[in-house]
Design an enzyme around this catalytic site. Structure first.
Site, PDB file in Angstrom:
ATOM      1  N   GLY A 243      29.441  51.507  60.315  1.00  0.00           N
ATOM      2  CA  GLY A 243      30.268  50.962  61.160  1.00  0.00           C
ATOM      3  C   GLY A 243      29.637  50.292  62.116  1.00  0.00           C
ATOM      4  O   GLY A 243      29.969  49.064  62.667  1.00  0.00           O
TER       5      GLY A 243
ATOM      6  N   HIS B 232      48.349  53.940  75.220  1.00  0.00           N
ATOM      7  CA  HIS B 232      46.782  54.242  75.123  1.00  0.00           C
ATOM      8  C   HIS B 232      45.878  53.248  75.763  1.00  0.00           C
ATOM      9  O   HIS B 232      45.468  52.348  75.015  1.00  0.00           O
ATOM     10  CB  HIS B 232      46.691  54.495  73.699  1.00  0.00           C
ATOM     11  CG  HIS B 232      47.477  55.841  72.989  1.00  0.00           C
ATOM     12  ND1 HIS B 232      46.568  56.878  72.997  1.00  0.00           N
ATOM     13  CD2 HIS B 232      48.478  55.779  72.577  1.00  0.00           C
ATOM     14  CE1 HIS B 232      47.520  57.790  72.516  1.00  0.00           C
ATOM     15  NE2 HIS B 232      48.730  57.064  72.144  1.00  0.00           N
TER      16      HIS B 232
ATOM     17  N   GLY C  14      49.928  63.260  77.111  1.00  0.00           N
ATOM     18  CA  GLY C  14      49.286  63.886  78.450  1.00  0.00           C
ATOM     19  C   GLY C  14      50.467  63.393  79.439  1.00  0.00           C
ATOM     20  O   GLY C  14      50.435  63.920  80.467  1.00  0.00           O
TER      21      GLY C  14
ATOM     22  N   GLU D 176      42.703  53.594  76.317  1.00  0.00           N
ATOM     23  CA  GLU D 176      41.495  53.823  75.704  1.00  0.00           C
ATOM     24  C   GLU D 176      41.126  52.733  74.887  1.00  0.00           C
ATOM     25  O   GLU D 176      40.012  52.276  74.667  1.00  0.00           O
ATOM     26  CB  GLU D 176      41.208  55.243  75.192  1.00  0.00           C
ATOM     27  CG  GLU D 176      42.035  55.418  74.020  1.00  0.00           C
ATOM     28  CD  GLU D 176      43.231  56.051  74.307  1.00  0.00           C
ATOM     29  OE1 GLU D 176      44.169  55.813  75.331  1.00  0.00           O
ATOM     30  OE2 GLU D 176      43.899  56.880  73.478  1.00  0.00           O
TER      31      GLU D 176
ATOM     32  N   GLU E 162      60.397  67.690  70.847  1.00  0.00           N
ATOM     33  CA  GLU E 162      59.317  67.415  70.048  1.00  0.00           C
ATOM     34  C   GLU E 162      58.810  68.957  69.730  1.00  0.00           C
ATOM     35  O   GLU E 162      58.349  69.521  68.582  1.00  0.00           O
ATOM     36  CB  GLU E 162      57.953  66.793  70.381  1.00  0.00           C
ATOM     37  CG  GLU E 162      56.917  66.769  69.278  1.00  0.00           C
ATOM     38  CD  GLU E 162      55.550  66.051  69.775  1.00  0.00           C
ATOM     39  OE1 GLU E 162      55.559  65.297  70.846  1.00  0.00           O
ATOM     40  OE2 GLU E 162      54.788  65.627  68.699  1.00  0.00           O
TER      41      GLU E 162
ATOM     42  N   GLY F  31      26.206  55.231  60.011  1.00  0.00           N
ATOM     43  CA  GLY F  31      26.391  54.379  60.891  1.00  0.00           C
ATOM     44  C   GLY F  31      26.774  53.014  60.432  1.00  0.00           C
ATOM     45  O   GLY F  31      26.271  52.066  60.893  1.00  0.00           O
TER      46      GLY F  31
ATOM     47  N   ASP G  63      31.088  56.634  44.674  1.00  0.00           N
ATOM     48  CA  ASP G  63      32.280  57.412  44.696  1.00  0.00           C
ATOM     49  C   ASP G  63      33.035  56.778  44.027  1.00  0.00           C
ATOM     50  O   ASP G  63      33.411  55.503  43.618  1.00  0.00           O
ATOM     51  CB  ASP G  63      32.811  57.228  46.118  1.00  0.00           C
ATOM     52  CG  ASP G  63      32.091  57.817  47.403  1.00  0.00           C
ATOM     53  OD1 ASP G  63      30.950  58.448  46.866  1.00  0.00           O
ATOM     54  OD2 ASP G  63      32.354  57.466  48.439  1.00  0.00           O
TER      55      ASP G  63
ATOM     56  N   CYS H  58      49.956  59.325  76.673  1.00  0.00           N
ATOM     57  CA  CYS H  58      50.818  59.495  76.007  1.00  0.00           C
ATOM     58  C   CYS H  58      51.396  60.723  76.023  1.00  0.00           C
ATOM     59  O   CYS H  58      52.226  61.086  76.959  1.00  0.00           O
ATOM     60  CB  CYS H  58      50.268  59.458  74.597  1.00  0.00           C
ATOM     61  SG  CYS H  58      51.551  58.680  73.447  1.00  0.00           S
TER      62      CYS H  58
HETATM   63  N1  GLN Z   1      53.806  63.386  70.330  1.00  0.00           N
HETATM   64  C1  GLN Z   1      54.211  62.381  71.273  1.00  0.00           C
HETATM   65  C2  GLN Z   1      54.899  61.391  70.802  1.00  0.00           C
HETATM   66  O1  GLN Z   1      55.134  61.199  69.247  1.00  0.00           O
HETATM   67  C3  GLN Z   1      52.926  61.671  72.064  1.00  0.00           C
HETATM   68  C4  GLN Z   1      52.162  60.852  71.039  1.00  0.00           C
HETATM   69  C5  GLN Z   1      50.758  60.557  71.501  1.00  0.00           C
HETATM   70  O2  GLN Z   1      50.366  61.410  72.395  1.00  0.00           O
HETATM   71  N2  GLN Z   1      50.119  59.411  70.839  1.00  0.00           N
HETATM   72  O3  GLN Z   1      55.782  60.888  71.418  1.00  0.00           O
END
Ligand code: GLN
Length: 533
Positions: free
Chosen positions: A18, A509, A385, A511, A407, A16, A148, A383
């Site tokens: 970080g 994203h 999703g 998040e 893709e 931990g 390391d 993304c």
């Molecule tokens: N693989 C998809 C793309 O490159 C989605 C990328 C992702 O979900 N970050 O557009």
């Protein structure tokens, strides 16, 4: 003059570090100091962008498009500051820069060596972070554990910084493990003694020890560590195991780690403003409701692969006094025709499909999206999703049976999702995605607009493929709303289905911008809908 705190680790990884670095930064910020954070990762990859999430966990993306270690997500969530390209430095980045300079002729005449060329490059990255951020205090975490092979040049550079800047401008925190031995039922200090000795062999004497242990180590252990490691007793800080990571800064605050650091820096100890953080802890520890949310991904065996998504769900839960239990669903298992989706999602109040790359598990995710759409279960797509939500809609509502993304199927006849045009000439995989902040304009009267209550937003991206606008009219006619768009490029950023209880997905994203005390608008409304509020 910028001051520098360095956080190293000993004995084992995963202690931990970080969170410790973030907690220290949070405490210093709470006392009115401007802080900036940085992580050094000793591996040779230039960045973690090309690594498998199963090995490395999530790739966190900064606003300026740097693909970074997931610890930067902790940093941003704890200190609520946006970090940048100077915040994550790998050995790969350092070596690459030195070799590029050598080829360019910058060192003409010199034999290029670990010391001083590599170490100078590392030192410059530390100083650059201080200069460009304008921070009073820069907190730098060194990945891996002392000893390391890969991290030796970093430790050597820090030794030089300690010598150059003096102890009134540098502070070394060493995180270590105090194991409990069953049978004799005692805590053991030997591994810590050894690891501090390793550090001292490399010329660094730590100023404080942060001791991870199952319970408080107590006075006699602290005295022993102080004696053997040449660290004042009060600078031996306990880091006990906690259920709620947000308690860690307060645990350190009680042991005055921030005051110890400020004293060494000869900086005034201003009053700490931690009420907001204490309120957060109270909230987290007293949630009275709980709901289950299904997260359907292909890296679910390692929860760290989705750490920012999981955190963002929890943050929104705090706002609605609700504990979020994540049902981790491996998308590949949904592909088996014998799998009963009803059974898998029976307790789920919401379904989330996060980002991802490649074709494995795609059809399973599409099945989950179809299930959410048909059963009116709140859905959030991120993304990949979002791309799959569009493909599902095209296939099952618009009757384009072979709708897909180039893709997964480069020769598909209906590429609803296609490679972005500026990506077509790219050959290198590393650092070439569409990364970081791009603007998105929201359409009035949509769910997205309601969530943000703003015309224009900035969100972070990491993708190569995009929605193919040739299909826009067709999908719109069947009820899909394109509620967010990048006006410069016409790239679709958000889609939604207004007839559904709550169905929204973004190309970006969200998040990465969620904070424990400030849930992200898209997660906020998703959890609100999932809680039936
Ligand atoms: N693989 C998809 C793309 O490159 C989605 C990328 C992702 O979900 N970050 O557009």
């Amino acid at each position: 003059m910028t001051k520098y705190v360095f956080v190293t680790g000993g004995v084992v990884s995963g202690l931990g570090k970080g969170i410790t670095a973030s907690s220290i930064a949070l405490l210093l910020k709470s006392r009115g100091y401007k802080v900036f954070m940085q992580k050094f990762d000793p591996y040779i990859n230039v960045d973690p962008g090309t690594m498998n999430p199963i090995q490395h966990g999530e790739v966190f993306v900064t606003y300026d498009g740097c693909e970074t270690d997931l610890d930067l997500g902790h940093y941003e969530r704890f200190i609520d500051e946006e970090l940048n390209f100077t915040s994550n430095i790998t050995s790969g980045k350092i070596y690459k820069s030195v070799i590029d300079k050598e080829r360019h002729g910058d060192y003409l005449g010199a034999t290029v060596q670990m010391v001083p060329h590599i170490t100078n490059e590392i030192k410059n990255k530390v100083y650059e972070a201080g200069i460009t951020s304008g921070a009073d205090i820069v907190i730098t975490e060194i990945g891996g554990t002392v000893g390391d092979i890969e991290s030796q040049s970093f430790i050597e550079a820090l030794r030089q910084i300690q010598y150059e800047k003096g102890s009134e401008n540098t502070f070394f925190v060493h995180c270590t493990l105090i194991p409990f031995i069953y049978g004799s039922n005692e805590l053991k200090t030997k591994p810590t003694q050894n690891s501090v000795r390793d550090l001292r062999n490399m010329g660094i004497r730590p100023d404080a020890l942060v001791c991870r242990a199952p319970y408080d180590t107590g006075e006699s252990i602290k005295k022993k560590l102080s004696l053997f490691c040449s660290v004042p007793v009060e600078n031996v800080i306990d880091s006990i195991d906690v259920l709620n990571i947000y308690e860690i800064p307060i645990n350190y605050y009680k042991q005055k780690i921030d005051e110890i650091i400020l004293k060494q820096f000869n900086l005034p100890i201003k009053k700490a403003n931690l009420d907001y953080w204490k309120n957060l802890i109270n909230t987290v520890n007293s949630l009275t409701n709980e709901i289950e949310i299904s997260l359907v991904g292909k890296y679910v065996e390692l929860h760290d692969a989705y750490i920012s998504v999981a955190e963002a769900l929890r943050h929104a839960g705090y706002k609605y006094n609700t504990k979020i239990n994540i049902n981790w669903v491996d998308s590949e298992t949904l592909e088996d025709s014998k799998t009963n989706l009803k059974e898998i999602f029976k307790n789920s109040k919401g379904i989330l499909v996060p980002g991802g790359f490649g074709s494995r598990g795609i059809e399973g995710k599409i099945k989950a999206i179809k299930y959410a759409r048909e059963n009116n279960i709140p859905f959030l797509g991120i993304c990949l999703g979002m791309q799959l939500a569009v493909i599902e809609f095209a296939r099952n509502i618009c009757n384009i049976k072979d709708a897909s993304s180039t893709e997964f199927n480069p020769t598909c006849t209906n590429p609803i999702i296609d490679l972005m045009s500026d990506q077509k000439s790219i050959v290198n995989m590393g650092g070439t995605l569409r990364l970081g902040n791009y603007e998105c304009t929201l359409k009035k009267g949509t769910l997205a607009y309601k969530d943000y209550n703003q015309d224009k937003i900035l969100e972070r991206h990491r993708h190569r493929y995009e929605f193919n606008n040739e299909y826009k009219d067709l999908l719109e006619k069947e009820g899909m709303v394109f509620s967010g768009i990048n006006e410069k490029t016409n790239l679709i950023e958000i889609i939604e289905l207004p007839k559904h209880k709550h169905f929204i997905a973004s190309q970006f994203h969200p998040e990465f911008k969620s904070r424990p005390t400030k849930p992200h608008p898209l997660f906020d409304s998703f959890i609100k809908a999932s809680c039936n509020k």
